[in-house]
Design a protein around this motif. Structure first.
Motif, PDB file in Angstrom:
ATOM      1  N   GLY A   1      49.673 -21.390 106.062  1.00  0.00           N
ATOM      2  CA  GLY A   1      50.129 -20.935 107.363  1.00  0.00           C
ATOM      3  C   GLY A   1      51.109 -19.789 107.167  1.00  0.00           C
ATOM      4  O   GLY A   1      52.032 -19.884 106.357  1.00  0.00           O
TER       5      GLY A   1
ATOM      6  N   GLN B   1      47.619 -18.344 111.192  1.00  0.00           N
ATOM      7  CA  GLN B   1      48.978 -18.221 111.723  1.00  0.00           C
ATOM      8  C   GLN B   1      49.624 -19.599 111.730  1.00  0.00           C
ATOM      9  O   GLN B   1      49.009 -20.584 112.136  1.00  0.00           O
ATOM     10  N   ASP B   2      50.881 -19.687 111.296  1.00  0.00           N
ATOM     11  CA  ASP B   2      51.515 -20.993 111.130  1.00  0.00           C
ATOM     12  C   ASP B   2      51.593 -21.795 112.420  1.00  0.00           C
ATOM     13  O   ASP B   2      51.448 -23.022 112.406  1.00  0.00           O
TER      14      ASP B   2
ATOM     15  N   PRO C   1      52.939 -27.268 110.519  1.00  0.00           N
ATOM     16  CA  PRO C   1      52.146 -26.110 110.055  1.00  0.00           C
ATOM     17  C   PRO C   1      51.498 -26.330 108.696  1.00  0.00           C
ATOM     18  O   PRO C   1      50.369 -25.893 108.464  1.00  0.00           O
TER      19      PRO C   1
ATOM     20  N   ALA D   1      47.517 -26.365 107.976  1.00  0.00           N
ATOM     21  CA  ALA D   1      46.927 -25.445 106.996  1.00  0.00           C
ATOM     22  C   ALA D   1      46.052 -26.200 106.002  1.00  0.00           C
ATOM     23  O   ALA D   1      45.009 -25.696 105.563  1.00  0.00           O
TER      24      ALA D   1
END
Length: 243
Positions: free
Chosen positions: A4, A45-46, A232, A236
């Motif tokens: 992320g 994107q985190d 996050p 991920a």
């Protein structure tokens, strides 16, 4: 493997399109990770990763549509629509931190002015504190946790500042809810650990700016991320389930 990142990332190409807080533009970060780790690494994107994690394993399990707002150094959000990540046609959906809440307001690292994260993020909170009561910060770490510590000790100025910050955040979230109509807003990131100073105030303030249709029914849920600041990373690691 997944990573992320705090910026607009293309999962397909591994390129970071834009990451103002790291001063990255069109950076092939995916290849950096791959070279270092010796295998392909998918980027996301985190804040979208956090949303995916909360949908799969956390506070969003029971909903089809959520807005997951990640509050840390900056502010981002991940949007889940009908149990799928919403990226948008330009791959920029969810840039809540760079939604302007004050025309001609505080300058932002993205090049615009008045962006929400210049008023509410961890970085913004300590900056606003240094502007209002610098003497109380002197000799202490210049980060938002110092402001929260002052607030927990009963400091009136710190409490007033955090209340103003949460009001700004509620305004931005409510405007986003007006467009997306999620069933729940989930607060993620480092600042979500502060229940009494972040989560509880947002639950009261967001409806204040909301559309009467959902406000009168108390339809929108304001929830703390069940996975906390790890959301996050968990998202991920779970990209293979949502891509």
């Amino acid at each position: 493997m997944g990573a992320g990142v705090p910026g607009t990332a293309s999962t397909a190409t591994g390129i970071i399109d834009y990451c103002p807080n790291l001063d990255w533009s069109d950076e092939p970060a995916g290849s950096y990770f791959a070279e270092f780790l010796g295998r392909e690494v998918k980027l996301i994107q985190d804040s979208r990763a956090a949303a995916a994690a909360e949908m799969l394993y956390g506070a969003g399990r029971e909903f089809s549509d959520i807005l997951c707002v990640t509050i840390g150094t900056g502010i981002g959000s991940g949007i889940i629509s009908q149990r799928k990540l919403l990226n948008g046609g330009m791959n920029t959906a969810g840039e809540l931190g760079h939604m302007s809440i004050a025309k001609g307001g505080r300058p932002c690292v993205c090049g615009s002015c008045g962006c929400l994260e210049q008023y509410v993020s961890g970085t913004a909170i300590i900056q606003r504190a240094l502007e209002r009561f610098p003497a109380k910060i002197e000799g202490q770490p210049e980060n938002s946790e110092t402001v929260f510590s002052l607030a927990y000790s009963g400091d009136r100025q710190a409490l007033e500042l955090l209340d103003a910050c949460m009001d700004d955040l509620a305004f931005g979230i409510s405007n986003t809810v007006a467009i997306l109509s999620p069933q729940a807003v989930i607060i993620s990131g480092g600042l979500c650990e502060h229940d009494s100073l972040v989560i509880a105030p947002l639950a009261k303030k967001i409806p204040k700016y909301g559309y009467k249709s959902w406000v009168k029914k108390a339809a929108l849920k304001i929830l703390k991320a069940e996975l906390g600041s790890d959301a996050p990373m968990i998202g991920a690691a779970s990209l293979y389930k949502v891509l």
